[in-house]
Design a protein around this motif. Structure first.
Motif, short mmCIF file in Angstrom:
data_model
loop_
_atom_site.label_atom_id
_atom_site.label_comp_id
_atom_site.label_asym_id
_atom_site.label_seq_id
_atom_site.Cartn_x
_atom_site.Cartn_y
_atom_site.Cartn_z
N ASN A 194 10.95 -6.53 3.25
CA ASN A 194 10.04 -6.81 4.38
C ASN A 194 9.27 -5.56 4.80
OD1 ASN A 194 10.74 -9.51 4.52
ND2 ASN A 194 12.32 -9.16 6.05
N ASP A 195 9.95 -4.43 4.93
CA ASP A 195 9.27 -3.19 5.31
C ASP A 195 8.28 -2.77 4.22
OD1 ASP A 195 10.55 -3.05 7.74
OD2 ASP A 195 11.98 -1.51 7.12
N GLU A 196 8.67 -2.93 2.97
CA GLU A 196 7.78 -2.58 1.87
C GLU A 196 6.49 -3.42 1.93
OE1 GLU A 196 7.56 -3.15 -2.91
OE2 GLU A 196 9.44 -2.33 -2.12
N LYS A 197 6.64 -4.69 2.20
CA LYS A 197 5.48 -5.57 2.29
C LYS A 197 4.53 -5.09 3.39
CE LYS A 197 4.07 -10.32 3.00
NZ LYS A 197 4.37 -11.60 3.52
N VAL A 198 5.07 -4.74 4.56
CA VAL A 198 4.25 -4.25 5.67
C VAL A 198 3.54 -2.97 5.27
CG1 VAL A 198 4.34 -3.29 8.01
CG2 VAL A 198 5.60 -5.37 7.47
N VAL A 199 4.26 -2.03 4.68
CA VAL A 199 3.67 -0.74 4.30
C VAL A 199 2.58 -0.93 3.25
CG1 VAL A 199 4.14 1.45 3.13
CG2 VAL A 199 5.62 0.67 4.98
N VAL A 200 2.83 -1.75 2.26
CA VAL A 200 1.83 -1.95 1.20
C VAL A 200 0.59 -2.65 1.76
CG1 VAL A 200 1.35 -3.16 -0.97
CG2 VAL A 200 3.48 -1.89 -0.70
N GLU A 201 0.80 -3.70 2.54
CA GLU A 201 -0.34 -4.48 3.05
C GLU A 201 -1.09 -3.77 4.17
OE1 GLU A 201 1.13 -8.31 4.23
OE2 GLU A 201 1.54 -8.91 2.17
N LYS A 202 -0.38 -3.09 5.07
CA LYS A 202 -1.02 -2.54 6.26
C LYS A 202 -1.29 -1.05 6.19
CE LYS A 202 0.56 -6.16 9.30
NZ LYS A 202 -0.64 -6.76 9.79
N LEU A 203 -0.75 -0.37 5.20
CA LEU A 203 -1.01 1.06 5.05
C LEU A 203 -1.59 1.38 3.69
CD1 LEU A 203 1.99 3.03 6.62
CD2 LEU A 203 -0.38 3.08 7.31
N LEU A 204 -0.75 1.27 2.67
CA LEU A 204 -1.14 1.72 1.34
C LEU A 204 -2.43 1.08 0.84
CD1 LEU A 204 -0.54 3.48 -1.10
CD2 LEU A 204 0.97 1.66 -1.94
N SER A 205 -2.64 -0.18 1.13
CA SER A 205 -3.85 -0.86 0.65
C SER A 205 -5.12 -0.25 1.22
CB SER A 205 -3.79 -2.36 0.98
OG SER A 205 -3.79 -2.55 2.37
N TYR A 206 -5.02 0.52 2.32
CA TYR A 206 -6.18 1.16 2.93
C TYR A 206 -6.35 2.61 2.50
CZ TYR A 206 -6.67 -2.96 5.75
OH TYR A 206 -6.85 -4.26 6.15
N HIS A 207 -5.42 3.14 1.73
CA HIS A 207 -5.55 4.52 1.29
C HIS A 207 -6.82 4.66 0.45
CE1 HIS A 207 -4.72 8.34 -0.66
NE2 HIS A 207 -3.76 8.54 0.24
N PRO A 208 -7.57 5.74 0.66
CA PRO A 208 -8.82 5.91 -0.10
C PRO A 208 -8.62 5.92 -1.62
CG PRO A 208 -8.67 7.56 1.65
CD PRO A 208 -7.36 6.80 1.63
N ARG A 209 -7.43 6.27 -2.07
CA ARG A 209 -7.14 6.27 -3.52
C ARG A 209 -5.97 5.35 -3.82
NH1 ARG A 209 -5.78 11.89 -3.42
NH2 ARG A 209 -4.56 11.44 -5.26
N ALA A 210 -5.96 4.19 -3.19
CA ALA A 210 -4.83 3.25 -3.33
C ALA A 210 -4.59 2.87 -4.78
CB ALA A 210 -5.08 2.00 -2.49
N ASP A 211 -5.64 2.55 -5.52
CA ASP A 211 -5.46 2.15 -6.92
C ASP A 211 -4.81 3.26 -7.74
OD1 ASP A 211 -6.55 -0.33 -6.39
OD2 ASP A 211 -8.55 0.21 -7.11
N GLU A 212 -5.22 4.49 -7.49
CA GLU A 212 -4.65 5.63 -8.20
C GLU A 212 -3.18 5.84 -7.81
OE1 GLU A 212 -5.25 10.42 -8.01
OE2 GLU A 212 -7.05 9.18 -7.83
#
Length: 124
Positions: A34-52
């Motif tokens: 659950n925490d991983e889902k929140v972090v990926v969706e609400k944080l990591l997906s907005y990182h300027p180099r998320a794909d990298e």
């Protein structure tokens, strides 16, 4: 600007506090699904180099000390090939705010994310 603060305070900041400051996870600990889902969706997906950062795929998100800053606990993407890399939640939050609230972003970021030690402190 109140909406910006409300959205951040009630979605991401409590999760970050729990993970990084209140020691819900020990060093080297992987986030719950659950925490991983929140972090990926609400944080990591907005990182300027998320794909990298994500690379070949995410095996998990880990909390650990940063190699260069021993006293800082950070979030790391653990990839499916076993590699892992830290990512800046600050960069994620900044990009999120700029995307979702462009007319308030500069003022909000200047007021609330001026320096690293004050991320979780509301400045007046």
């Amino acid at each position: 600007m109140h909406c910006v603060m409300t959205c951040i305070n009630w979605t991401i900041v409590p999760v970050l506090l729990t993970m990084l400051c209140y020691r819900r996870y020990g060093n080297g600990g992987f986030l719950s699904p659950n925490d991983e889902k929140v972090v990926v969706e609400k944080l990591l997906s907005y990182h300027p180099r998320a794909d990298e950062k994500i690379g070949c795929g995410i095996d998990g998100i880990m909390v650990d000390r940063h190699r260069g800053f021993r006293f800082s606990r950070c979030l790391f993407v653990v990839r499916t090939n076993g590699d892992w890399e830290d990512f800046s939640y600050r960069k994620c939050l900044q990009a999120y705010i700029k995307e979702k609230y462009p007319s308030y972003a500069d003022r909000f970021l200047q007021k609330h994310l001026v320096n690293r030690s004050e991320l979780f402190r509301v400045r007046k």
